[in-house]
Design a protein around this motif. Structure first.
Motif, mmCIF file in Angstrom:
data_model
loop_
_atom_site.group_PDB
_atom_site.id
_atom_site.type_symbol
_atom_site.label_atom_id
_atom_site.label_comp_id
_atom_site.label_asym_id
_atom_site.label_seq_id
_atom_site.Cartn_x
_atom_site.Cartn_y
_atom_site.Cartn_z
ATOM 1 N N GLY A 101 0.833 -1.207 0.000
ATOM 2 C CA GLY A 101 0.000 0.000 0.000
ATOM 3 C C GLY A 101 0.863 1.250 0.000
ATOM 4 O O GLY A 101 2.070 1.193 -0.211
ATOM 5 N N HIS A 102 0.216 2.384 0.198
ATOM 6 C CA HIS A 102 0.962 3.629 0.393
ATOM 7 C C HIS A 102 0.218 4.483 1.403
ATOM 8 O O HIS A 102 -0.991 4.271 1.621
ATOM 9 N N PRO A 103 0.899 5.431 2.025
ATOM 10 C CA PRO A 103 0.215 6.274 3.015
ATOM 11 C C PRO A 103 -0.988 6.973 2.383
ATOM 12 O O PRO A 103 -0.970 7.300 1.194
ATOM 13 N N SER A 104 -2.026 7.197 3.194
ATOM 14 C CA SER A 104 -3.178 7.956 2.702
ATOM 15 C C SER A 104 -2.737 9.383 2.436
ATOM 16 O O SER A 104 -2.290 10.080 3.354
ATOM 17 N N ALA A 105 -2.843 9.788 1.172
ATOM 18 C CA ALA A 105 -2.408 11.137 0.795
ATOM 19 C C ALA A 105 -3.028 11.487 -0.541
ATOM 20 O O ALA A 105 -3.277 10.589 -1.363
ATOM 21 N N SER A 106 -3.282 12.758 -0.753
ATOM 22 C CA SER A 106 -3.838 13.179 -2.037
ATOM 23 C C SER A 106 -2.805 12.944 -3.141
ATOM 24 O O SER A 106 -1.595 12.848 -2.869
ATOM 25 N N LEU A 107 -3.299 12.869 -4.367
ATOM 26 C CA LEU A 107 -2.423 12.548 -5.506
ATOM 27 C C LEU A 107 -1.199 13.462 -5.559
ATOM 28 O O LEU A 107 -0.065 13.002 -5.734
ATOM 29 N N GLU A 109 0.300 14.912 -3.291
ATOM 30 C CA GLU A 109 1.255 14.705 -2.185
ATOM 31 C C GLU A 109 2.096 13.441 -2.373
ATOM 32 O O GLU A 109 3.077 13.238 -1.663
ATOM 33 N N LEU A 110 1.674 12.580 -3.285
ATOM 34 C CA LEU A 110 2.424 11.337 -3.518
ATOM 35 C C LEU A 110 3.539 11.612 -4.520
ATOM 36 O O LEU A 110 3.279 12.104 -5.618
ATOM 37 N N ASP A 111 4.778 11.288 -4.145
ATOM 38 C CA ASP A 111 5.850 11.584 -5.096
ATOM 39 C C ASP A 111 6.015 10.441 -6.106
ATOM 40 O O ASP A 111 5.468 9.349 -5.944
ATOM 41 N N ASP A 112 6.788 10.739 -7.146
ATOM 42 C CA ASP A 112 6.897 9.794 -8.264
ATOM 43 C C ASP A 112 7.507 8.462 -7.841
ATOM 44 O O ASP A 112 7.140 7.407 -8.356
ATOM 45 N N SER A 113 8.438 8.521 -6.896
ATOM 46 C CA SER A 113 9.101 7.262 -6.523
ATOM 47 C C SER A 113 8.132 6.345 -5.782
ATOM 48 O O SER A 113 8.147 5.128 -5.986
ATOM 49 N N LEU A 114 7.273 6.928 -4.951
ATOM 50 C CA LEU A 114 6.277 6.114 -4.245
ATOM 51 C C LEU A 114 5.259 5.560 -5.237
ATOM 52 O O LEU A 114 4.887 4.376 -5.197
ATOM 53 N N ARG A 115 4.828 6.424 -6.171
ATOM 54 C CA ARG A 115 3.917 5.970 -7.236
ATOM 55 C C ARG A 115 4.520 4.776 -7.983
ATOM 56 O O ARG A 115 3.868 3.745 -8.175
ATOM 57 N N ASP A 116 5.784 4.924 -8.362
ATOM 58 C CA ASP A 116 6.429 3.857 -9.147
ATOM 59 C C ASP A 116 6.569 2.569 -8.334
ATOM 60 O O ASP A 116 6.411 1.469 -8.872
ATOM 61 N N VAL A 154 -12.120 -1.622 -8.569
ATOM 62 C CA VAL A 154 -13.424 -1.238 -9.138
ATOM 63 C C VAL A 154 -13.931 0.108 -8.614
ATOM 64 O O VAL A 154 -14.870 0.669 -9.167
ATOM 65 N N LEU A 155 -13.327 0.598 -7.539
ATOM 66 C CA LEU A 155 -13.689 1.906 -6.992
ATOM 67 C C LEU A 155 -12.429 2.777 -6.977
ATOM 68 O O LEU A 155 -11.342 2.267 -6.742
ATOM 69 N N GLY A 156 -12.586 4.059 -7.204
ATOM 70 C CA GLY A 156 -11.443 4.971 -7.054
ATOM 71 C C GLY A 156 -11.432 5.470 -5.625
ATOM 72 O O GLY A 156 -12.277 6.273 -5.231
ATOM 73 N N LEU A 157 -10.496 4.988 -4.821
ATOM 74 C CA LEU A 157 -10.508 5.336 -3.400
ATOM 75 C C LEU A 157 -9.783 6.662 -3.161
ATOM 76 O O LEU A 157 -8.652 6.845 -3.631
ATOM 77 N N PRO A 158 -10.409 7.591 -2.418
ATOM 78 C CA PRO A 158 -9.739 8.865 -2.135
ATOM 79 C C PRO A 158 -8.474 8.643 -1.317
ATOM 80 O O PRO A 158 -8.419 7.781 -0.446
ATOM 81 N N LYS A 159 -7.455 9.428 -1.631
ATOM 82 C CA LYS A 159 -6.151 9.361 -0.959
ATOM 83 C C LYS A 159 -5.449 8.018 -1.174
ATOM 84 O O LYS A 159 -4.566 7.638 -0.424
ATOM 85 N N GLN A 160 -5.893 7.299 -2.192
ATOM 86 C CA GLN A 160 -5.274 6.019 -2.560
ATOM 87 C C GLN A 160 -5.122 5.967 -4.081
ATOM 88 O O GLN A 160 -5.430 4.958 -4.720
ATOM 89 N N ALA A 161 -4.665 7.077 -4.675
ATOM 90 C CA ALA A 161 -4.658 7.181 -6.139
ATOM 91 C C ALA A 161 -3.700 6.179 -6.783
ATOM 92 O O ALA A 161 -4.048 5.519 -7.768
ATOM 93 N N ALA A 162 -2.494 6.052 -6.241
ATOM 94 C CA ALA A 162 -1.530 5.129 -6.862
ATOM 95 C C ALA A 162 -1.986 3.688 -6.680
ATOM 96 O O ALA A 162 -1.887 2.866 -7.608
ATOM 97 N N TYR A 163 -2.487 3.382 -5.498
ATOM 98 C CA TYR A 163 -2.985 2.021 -5.228
ATOM 99 C C TYR A 163 -4.168 1.712 -6.144
ATOM 100 O O TYR A 163 -4.249 0.624 -6.726
ATOM 101 N N SER A 164 -5.090 2.688 -6.295
ATOM 102 C CA SER A 164 -6.264 2.481 -7.158
ATOM 103 C C SER A 164 -5.840 2.302 -8.618
ATOM 104 O O SER A 164 -6.391 1.450 -9.333
ATOM 105 N N MET A 165 -4.865 3.090 -9.051
ATOM 106 C CA MET A 165 -4.370 2.959 -10.424
ATOM 107 C C MET A 165 -3.784 1.564 -10.638
ATOM 108 O O MET A 165 -4.072 0.894 -11.644
ATOM 109 N N ALA A 166 -3.012 1.111 -9.696
ATOM 110 C CA ALA A 166 -2.364 -0.198 -9.833
ATOM 111 C C ALA A 166 -3.395 -1.324 -9.797
ATOM 112 O O ALA A 166 -3.368 -2.237 -10.637
#
Ligand code: NAI
Length: 262
Positions: A101-107, A109-116, A154-166
């Motif tokens: 997972g990743h910390p709950s944070a708006s898109l 606020e998530l840096d590229d390395s965490l996204r990757d 199946v849902l876009g979870l708020p503050k979980q943008a990278a996790y939802s994308m993956a």
């Protein structure tokens, strides 16, 4: 063409099952359940001590398991493990369960390395497993892949943008594989769990000021008024892995106690 007709007896008898991220949580329960159902289980994880413990427990209970160190983000390592397993025993089932997972944070606020990192583990890891397993499964004319997605598939979870994308990627990757590999007798499905009581959830809750209260509030949002136990996700994975689901492919099985329906 491989058409299973006998679904009596143990559900994975004489089958070889590879489970990623099997040292804890959903993966551990799944590995143990597959062993109880007659499978030879290949337990894999980056947590060597935890993974070895799982394999030892399965062997002590009279079933068969081996452990391999496997970081799912390492395609070469994934290929090497799968090739060795397939050459030694054949490969009937691949369960791509490892995730992070990743910390709950708006898109923003998530840096590229965490996204990757989240993409690497949660979706490229699944890709790597499928890339390694499909040639063997196609050649032998059967195989079942179960990928572990999430409600975030199946849902876009708020503050979980990278996790939802993956996790959204996992669901659609699985559909593509089902369409592509079906003519070779290979099925591919996704299990989409709601919040489940594992260390991943503990890490998620630990970010809150009052984790216990956050857990109670979370559970209250579920019609069943509780979170899932890992064993309840494992049974769904087992169903899709086994011949009981012999005509189920490309499916995303939501296991969320009714959360997403209300
Ligand atoms: P967990 O943290 O108990 O288990 C995850 C396992 O994956 C650990 O043993 C960890 O060492 C392993 N792992 C992490 N990165 C890895 C890598 N690069 N290569 C190999 N292994 C790696 O977590 P849990 O909850 O059992 O998670 C299993 C799956 O279920 C994940 O894909 C997760 O996203 C998914 N899921 C979990 C939910 C929950 O609420 N717990 C809800 C929805 C989906």
């Amino acid at each position: 063409m491989y058409v299973p007709t006998d679904t009596s007896g143990m559900r994975l008898e004489n089958e070889t099952v590879v489970v990623t991220g099997a040292a804890s949580g959903i993966g551990r329960e799944t590995a143990e359940l597959c062993a109880e159902e007659g499978a030879r289980v290949v337990v894999t994880d980056i947590d060597s001590d935890g993974g070895r413990d799982v394999a030892d427990d399965i062997n002590e209970d009279g079933s068969e398991a081996v452990f391999y160190d496997l970081d799912v983000t390492d395609s070469d390592q994934f290929h090497a493990v799968v090739d060795e397993v397939a050459d030694s025993y054949g490969l009937d089932v691949l369960i791509n369960n490892a995730g992070t997972g990743h910390p709950s944070a708006s898109l923003e606020e998530l840096d590229d390395s965490l996204r990757d990192f989240v993409i690497d583990v949660n979706v490229k890891g699944v890709w790597n497993g499928c890339h390694a397993a499909l040639p063997h499964m196609k050649e032998q004319g059967h195989g079942s892949i179960v990928n572990v997605g999430s409600l975030a598939s199946v849902l876009g979870l708020p503050k979980q943008a990278a996790y939802s994308m993956a996790k959204g990627g996992v669901l659609n990757l699985t559909r593509a594989i089902a369409a592509e590999a079906g003519p070779y007798g290979v099925r591919a499905n996704t299990v989409c769990p709601g919040f489940t009581d594992t260390q991943l959830l503990e890490q998620y809750l630990a970010q809150r000021d009052d984790p216990e209260r956050a857990r109670e509030e979370m559970a209250a949002e579920y019609p069943l008024q509780r979170l899932a136990e890992p064993a309840e996700i494992a049974t769904a994975i087992l169903f899709l892995a086994s011949d009981e689901a012999s005509f189920v492919s490309g499916h995303g099985l939501i296991v969320d106690g009714g959360f997403s329906t209300c």
